[in-house]
Design a protein around this motif. Structure first.
Motif, PDB file in Angstrom:
ATOM      1  N   UNK A  48       4.987  -2.291  -3.229  1.00  0.00           N
ATOM      2  CA  UNK A  48       6.047  -2.991  -3.962  1.00  0.00           C
ATOM      3  C   UNK A  48       6.968  -3.738  -3.003  1.00  0.00           C
ATOM      4  N   UNK A  49       7.324  -3.086  -1.883  1.00  0.00           N
ATOM      5  CA  UNK A  49       8.197  -3.742  -0.911  1.00  0.00           C
ATOM      6  C   UNK A  49       7.476  -4.900  -0.215  1.00  0.00           C
ATOM      7  N   UNK A  50       6.204  -4.695   0.116  1.00  0.00           N
ATOM      8  CA  UNK A  50       5.421  -5.761   0.760  1.00  0.00           C
ATOM      9  C   UNK A  50       5.364  -6.994  -0.136  1.00  0.00           C
ATOM     10  N   UNK A  70      13.975 -11.569  -4.625  1.00  0.00           N
ATOM     11  CA  UNK A  70      12.610 -11.487  -5.148  1.00  0.00           C
ATOM     12  C   UNK A  70      12.335 -10.031  -5.495  1.00  0.00           C
ATOM     13  N   UNK A  71      11.410  -9.819  -6.418  1.00  0.00           N
ATOM     14  CA  UNK A  71      11.082  -8.446  -6.825  1.00  0.00           C
ATOM     15  C   UNK A  71       9.635  -8.374  -7.279  1.00  0.00           C
ATOM     16  N   UNK A  72       9.085  -7.185  -7.168  1.00  0.00           N
ATOM     17  CA  UNK A  72       7.743  -6.942  -7.689  1.00  0.00           C
ATOM     18  C   UNK A  72       7.666  -5.512  -8.197  1.00  0.00           C
ATOM     19  N   UNK A  73       7.160  -5.360  -9.410  1.00  0.00           N
ATOM     20  CA  UNK A  73       7.053  -4.041 -10.042  1.00  0.00           C
ATOM     21  C   UNK A  73       5.592  -3.638 -10.141  1.00  0.00           C
ATOM     22  N   UNK A  74       5.298  -2.414  -9.692  1.00  0.00           N
ATOM     23  CA  UNK A  74       3.938  -1.895  -9.805  1.00  0.00           C
ATOM     24  C   UNK A  74       3.955  -0.583 -10.590  1.00  0.00           C
ATOM     25  N   UNK A 102       2.020  11.465 -16.916  1.00  0.00           N
ATOM     26  CA  UNK A 102       3.157  10.766 -16.318  1.00  0.00           C
ATOM     27  C   UNK A 102       2.669   9.832 -15.212  1.00  0.00           C
ATOM     28  N   UNK A 103       3.457   8.823 -14.938  1.00  0.00           N
ATOM     29  CA  UNK A 103       3.138   7.874 -13.870  1.00  0.00           C
ATOM     30  C   UNK A 103       4.436   7.377 -13.250  1.00  0.00           C
ATOM     31  N   UNK A 104       4.322   6.706 -12.121  1.00  0.00           N
ATOM     32  CA  UNK A 104       5.485   6.167 -11.425  1.00  0.00           C
ATOM     33  C   UNK A 104       5.532   4.650 -11.553  1.00  0.00           C
ATOM     34  N   UNK A 105       6.719   4.141 -11.807  1.00  0.00           N
ATOM     35  CA  UNK A 105       6.960   2.696 -11.776  1.00  0.00           C
ATOM     36  C   UNK A 105       7.841   2.416 -10.561  1.00  0.00           C
ATOM     37  N   UNK A 106       7.352   1.576  -9.674  1.00  0.00           N
ATOM     38  CA  UNK A 106       8.063   1.273  -8.434  1.00  0.00           C
ATOM     39  C   UNK A 106       8.359  -0.224  -8.389  1.00  0.00           C
ATOM     40  N   UNK A 107       9.630  -0.554  -8.218  1.00  0.00           N
ATOM     41  CA  UNK A 107      10.007  -1.955  -8.054  1.00  0.00           C
ATOM     42  C   UNK A 107      10.528  -2.165  -6.638  1.00  0.00           C
ATOM     43  N   UNK A 108       9.892  -3.079  -5.930  1.00  0.00           N
ATOM     44  CA  UNK A 108      10.370  -3.491  -4.615  1.00  0.00           C
ATOM     45  C   UNK A 108      11.252  -4.716  -4.770  1.00  0.00           C
ATOM     46  N   UNK A 147       0.931  -9.924 -19.129  1.00  0.00           N
ATOM     47  CA  UNK A 147       1.783 -10.329 -18.004  1.00  0.00           C
ATOM     48  C   UNK A 147       2.540  -9.149 -17.423  1.00  0.00           C
ATOM     49  N   UNK A 148       2.142  -7.929 -17.808  1.00  0.00           N
ATOM     50  CA  UNK A 148       2.891  -6.742 -17.412  1.00  0.00           C
ATOM     51  C   UNK A 148       2.008  -5.764 -16.636  1.00  0.00           C
ATOM     52  N   UNK A 149       2.507  -5.327 -15.492  1.00  0.00           N
ATOM     53  CA  UNK A 149       1.800  -4.298 -14.728  1.00  0.00           C
ATOM     54  C   UNK A 149       1.659  -3.040 -15.578  1.00  0.00           C
ATOM     55  N   UNK A 150       0.468  -2.446 -15.564  1.00  0.00           N
ATOM     56  CA  UNK A 150       0.239  -1.243 -16.352  1.00  0.00           C
ATOM     57  C   UNK A 150       0.034  -1.506 -17.832  1.00  0.00           C
ATOM     58  N   UNK A 151       0.066  -2.773 -18.229  1.00  0.00           N
ATOM     59  CA  UNK A 151      -0.229  -3.196 -19.609  1.00  0.00           C
ATOM     60  C   UNK A 151       0.793  -2.726 -20.640  1.00  0.00           C
TER      61      UNK A 151
END
Length: 197
Positions: A48-50, A70-74, A102-108, A147-151
């Motif tokens: 996410x940070x990269x 800038x941001x990116x969410x995975x 459960x899952x993790x959502x990470x935004x860089x 258009x969404x990570x993880x649908x």
């Protein structure tokens, strides 16, 4: 609140635009096509940070006095990174995998200027109930989350009926960890808080 420098948001996401505006910040949005591939050896939060930092690199040469965000969410299910689904079948496969677990959502996030670059991330744990195939098909057909990570979008129907709880920032799942972003902008002296607040 007083911005000491002009703010740019490098994103086409209506959700990120809305969140930044909701902070009371005036900004200009701009978008470039940037490759979202990442090195396979990176840890999840590093991905996410990269990606956020990589996006910023495409704009640095265009900056003058502005500060760029800038941001990116995975979405991460175990060690698997779920990107944006290509079609209905891939979206369904992702949601079936997320169902009942459960899952993790990470935004860089990257805050960049001509002088420096600050990169950070936030992580939220999301718990889905056991979704039925009918619920998944209904959501994909009506909301088209390609258009969404993880649908999925937490703010949409599937989030309302399917997400039992979260641990961490809701806004991070929407696409921007606004509390951490606000703190960083203040720390970097890009944003000053007026006395009347």
């Amino acid at each position: 609140m007083n911005l000491r420098r002009p703010l740019l948001l490098a994103s086409n996401s209506p959700r990120r635009k809305e969140l930044l505006a909701s902070l009371g910040l005036t900004y200009k949005a701009m978008v470039k096509e940037v490759d979202e591939a990442f090195p396979a050896h990176l840890q999840r939060q590093q991905v996410a940070e990269y990606l956020a930092s990589h996006k910023a690199d495409a704009y640095i040469a265009d900056l003058h006095d502005e500060v760029l965000i800038t941001a990116d969410t995975i979405v991460c299910l175990g060690d698997r990174v779920l990107n944006k689904p290509a079609d209905h079948a891939e979206a369904k496969e992702m949601l079936l995998a997320l169902s009942g677990t459960d899952h993790d959502v990470i935004t860089g996030v990257c805050i960049a200027s001509t002088e420096r670059k600050t990169v950070f991330h936030d992580t939220t744990k999301v718990y889905f109930k056991q979704l039925s195939e009918a619920e998944i098909d209904y959501y994909i057909s009506n909301y088209k989350p390609f258009d969404k990570a993880g649908a999925y979008g937490i703010q949409e129907w599937i989030g309302m009926i399917g997400i039992e709880r979260i641990e961490g920032s809701y806004f991070n799942v929407v696409g921007l960890p606004v509390q951490k972003l606000y703190e960083k902008l203040v720390q970097l002296e890009i944003l000053a808080v007026n006395a009347q607040l």
